[in-house]
Enzyme design. Sequence first.
Site, PDB file in Angstrom:
ATOM      1  CD  GLU A 159      -3.213  -1.152   2.186  1.00 43.88           C
ATOM      2  OE1 GLU A 159      -2.923  -0.430   3.245  1.00 43.88           O
ATOM      3  OE2 GLU A 159      -4.033  -2.013   2.008  1.00 43.88           O
ATOM      4  CD  GLU A 277      -3.873  -6.159   3.071  1.00 39.49           C
ATOM      5  OE1 GLU A 277      -4.689  -5.335   3.516  1.00 39.49           O
ATOM      6  OE2 GLU A 277      -2.661  -6.043   3.407  1.00 39.49           O
TER       7      GLU A 277
END
Length: 545
Positions: A159, A277
């Site tokens: 991220e 995810e």
Amino acid sequence: MRTSVPDQPSGRLTDAWRFCVGTGRFDLALRRDYQDSLALVQQDIGFRHIRGHGLLSDHTGVYRPYEHGGERHVRHAFTYVDQVVDAYLDLGVRPFVELGFMPEHLASGAQTVFWWKGNVTPPRDWREWAGLVAGTVRHLVDRYGLDEVRSWPIEVWNEPNLPDFWAGADQDAYHRLYEVTAAAVKDVDAELQVGGPSLAPGYQPHWMTGFAEFAESTGAPVDFVSRHAYSTGPAQHVPFGVHQTLGPASMLLEQFAAPREQLAGSKLAGLPVHITEFNSSYRPDNPIHDTALHAAYLAPVLASGGDLVDSFSYWTFSDMFEETGVPTALFHGGFGLLTHRQIKKPTYHLYAFMARMGDAVLVRGADHLVTRHPDGRVTVLAWAPVDHTGTGEVVDGHTVRLSVPVGGPGTATAYAHRSSVSEDAGNAWAAWAQMGRPASPDRRQLAALREAAEPSRHHRSLPVSGGRVDCDLVLARHEVTLLELTPVTDSTPAWWDGRRLLGRTPQDPADGSAHGTPQDTNPQTSPPPGRAGRPAGDDGAGGPA
């Protein structure tokens, strides 16, 4: 209206839903509870890969600078890495390698994330970072073999579009990190799979299109594209927990589809897409994760997500997870399919049900998925509708009516086995609440919770007419049910007679009926009583709605 399920498959159910599962930080796998939990998950579900943070963080002890003879050196140590990967492979799951975070003594800054303080700054020495990456990958190849490690996707960072995970969320700095890292991986072997950019939801499209432009302009190798998907709003904090608004489940599927839409026409179009995810909430302390509602909410995502991406990785398999600190109660809203101490949540059973589906898709509807196994078994996964806003009327008694093709010529009956979780079945969170929410259940309470966590199970024989079985699945609140239909080949011996069960004979006048007593218990012909409060024909399939 009854849906007539086609006899011929319309497609294949991919394993995208179980290609990968998430985990807490890498070194947690050294713990007994972790390995016990993963063993149970692998037994019932069987994930292919596992991905988590912290492979290169200080907790694993890989990067070890030292001085000798007046000079600075670096040693790469793999004591913990080997133990973890050995345990994974012993349990039948392979790493989905995430390269991060930055070792403290290689970091350019002090910014960290999580309670366990993963450093999220760029390296102060790019050559040493490349050496760390290459040394780690080379060690894995030497220990586990080149062909094995070629099957492990290797993802660069986590991220980087969020300041919490990449200092400044600087896209150009991430591209440099990716270029150096991917080159180091490919220096070990050109066929190793490397990819990114592992984006958090809510990213601006330029993070994905810019990644494609960077790869095209620099020639940096990219073997797959990755991003994450969540469907909840901002956190409303309470002590040791949060609550959030929940978007519709279709919001997750839209996020799954986004990378291919954004990369159309680019150099990266057509590459595998991995959602490394996904979950409803991005918080590890949101009670939504523990509920029956959550299983019903995610059922359509598991049923159809594989049509959009090559994998979507549930975050995470276990509540052994410490990003916000050590959990303060057994049920605390953790990401896991399992709590600590291996208490199964309703979503665990959704995954276990999926593991029992066939790979030939007969039909997929808004509230059901029907598949066939090579041996002729037909499996039906059905789920009740979910009001994700919490403002509407909760549906109890939603009915899925199907005509299902089962068996071949001469098949007279099918064995029906139904397993269900709902607000009242297979719901350990509800049982825990009824216990008074004990933070540390004693052994007796843990045993009761494990029992409460098991699905309800019912079985019966159903008639096959014209090669079909009529199924009326009446679903309780937030129910997810699996119906398995197996064509029956009757092997009952010619001498079997249920009237003999208590020592009587068919001629005994005390039987009081032509069929004798007790009732013939042959499960191929005698349905069990119905569930409490429902008609006798409504406990598994078929019969009145």
